[in-house]
Scaffold this active site. Structure first.
Site, PDB file in Angstrom:
ATOM      1  N   GLY A 235      33.326   1.705 -40.586  1.00  0.00           N
ATOM      2  CA  GLY A 235      32.406   0.771 -39.961  1.00  0.00           C
ATOM      3  C   GLY A 235      30.959   1.083 -40.303  1.00  0.00           C
TER       4      GLY A 235
ATOM      5  N   GLY B 223      27.140  -1.858 -49.633  1.00  0.00           N
ATOM      6  CA  GLY B 223      28.115  -1.124 -50.444  1.00  0.00           C
ATOM      7  C   GLY B 223      29.541  -1.470 -50.026  1.00  0.00           C
ATOM      8  N   HIS B 224      29.772  -1.539 -48.715  1.00  0.00           N
ATOM      9  CA  HIS B 224      31.106  -1.916 -48.235  1.00  0.00           C
ATOM     10  C   HIS B 224      31.427  -3.369 -48.626  1.00  0.00           C
ATOM     11  CE1 HIS B 224      30.126   1.284 -45.107  1.00  0.00           C
ATOM     12  NE2 HIS B 224      31.279   1.692 -45.561  1.00  0.00           N
TER      13      HIS B 224
ATOM     14  N   GLY C 175      34.423   3.480 -52.584  1.00  0.00           N
ATOM     15  CA  GLY C 175      33.161   3.644 -53.321  1.00  0.00           C
ATOM     16  C   GLY C 175      33.136   4.969 -54.068  1.00  0.00           C
TER      17      GLY C 175
ATOM     18  N   GLN D 160      36.253  12.322 -52.631  1.00  0.00           N
ATOM     19  CA  GLN D 160      37.201  11.602 -51.781  1.00  0.00           C
ATOM     20  C   GLN D 160      38.063  10.663 -52.621  1.00  0.00           C
ATOM     21  OE1 GLN D 160      36.414   9.736 -47.782  1.00  0.00           O
ATOM     22  NE2 GLN D 160      36.112   7.907 -49.005  1.00  0.00           N
TER      23      GLN D 160
ATOM     24  N   ARG E 252      24.975   6.774 -43.050  1.00  0.00           N
ATOM     25  CA  ARG E 252      24.172   7.861 -42.465  1.00  0.00           C
ATOM     26  C   ARG E 252      22.679   7.724 -42.793  1.00  0.00           C
ATOM     27  NH1 ARG E 252      29.208  10.935 -43.528  1.00  0.00           N
ATOM     28  NH2 ARG E 252      29.918  11.716 -41.506  1.00  0.00           N
TER      29      ARG E 252
END
Ligand code: PAF
Length: 300
Positions: A39, A44-45, A158, A164, A198
């Protein structure tokens, strides 16, 4: 299932309802794409969601999960203050035509008696794995659960979270999961700062200092383009670029882009090496990277 308006995605909270919605879509011949998120969605999302749509076509089902996953945060990290704004996130999903939002509770994703974790080996150990020892086990566990519920043919992530992405691609391969894991280029602000949920923690002064991160990566790319192949020299230019602007360095690393192993120096001409940094600006930890040996449309 809440469906506030025609243009809004359906929102489900219950894992079995999410599974059933994805099952129905597949039974009806629709391809399912999943974009896992925590969320606090940004451009970018939205780029990931647009790519998901491109991959499954107008008749496919694009599902977005919104879940601040407790198991990927260490005890001293920002789990409790991580932004949670589901209504705004659903509106952002609606703006790019997402079909389904899955917003579960922690208790439903980790029900009483839960005792299974997914752990990826060497890929998860260096870099962020050093300072965030529980992080990738938490990521691998929740992403495996989301894949098990949605059964997507494609999932989009991303490349800002480069390690990740490697960890998730490897777990899908090792567990024979029938999902294509796609990584998209980092989306950046006009001054180069990588978009991150962030970034909103940064004060204006800290935000200004954060531009040292993409600038340092650009400087390394420029040095590489001039022919420098020595790993120490490439790391050093990043280190000097960050000095004075950041309050702490978790790591500055140059690693093979596939295996995240340490490459030999000088880098061979056909090397693809990820130059990755994790730094603190004030109390905020930011990560970024670029892959030397391949074009970087976001930094070049
Ligand atoms: O990148 C993120 O937002 C999270 O780590 C992910 C992949 C959604 C797992 O919680």
């Amino acid at each position: 299932m809440d469906r506030p308006t025609e243009a809004s995605p359906a929102v489900v909270h219950d894992p079995e309802a999410f599974r059933a919605a994805c099952d129905r879509a597949r039974a009806g011949g629709r391809r399912v794409a999943l974009v896992p998120t925590m969320g606090a969605l940004h451009e970018g999302h939205l780029a990931l969601m647009n790519e998901a749509r491109r991959r499954v076509g107008p008749g496919g089902l694009v599902a977005v999960s919104v879940f601040v996953n407790p198991t990927q945060f260490g005890p001293a990290e920002d789990f409790s203050r991580y932004p949670r704004e589901l209504d705004a996130d659903v509106a952002r999903c609606a703006s790019v035509g997402v079909d389904l939002v899955f917003a579960p509770s922690a208790a439903s994703m980790y029900p009483a008696g839960d005792q299974t974790r997914v752990r990826v080996g060497a890929l998860a150990a260096p870099m962020c794995g050093v300072t965030r020892p529980v992080h990738f086990e938490g990521v691998a566990t929740i992403v495996t659960r989301l894949f098990a519920l949605a059964g997507p043919c494609v999932a989009v992530f991303g490349r800002k979270d480069f390690q990740q992405l490697r960890v998730i691609a490897r777990l899908a391969r090792d567990l024979f999961l029938p999902v294509e894991v796609v990584g998209l280029p980092t989306v950046r602000e006009a001054d180069g700062l990588a978009l991150s949920s962030r970034n909103r923690y940064l004060s204006p002064a800290d935000r200004a200092r954060a531009t040292a991160i993409p600038a340092a990566l650009r400087a390394a790319r420029a040095l590489y383009a001039q022919g420098e192949r020595g790993t120490m020299a490439l790391l050093d230019v990043v280190s000097r670029g960050l000095a004075g602007s950041v309050d702490g360095v978790d790591y500055i690393e140059l690693r093979d882009a596939d295996e995240l192993s340490i490459p030999g120096t000088p880098l061979p001409d056909d090397a693809r090496a990820v130059l990755a940094v994790a730094v603190k600006i004030g109390a905020t930890r930011l990560i970024d990277n670029t892959v030397l040996g391949e074009p970087d449309v976001t930094l070049d």
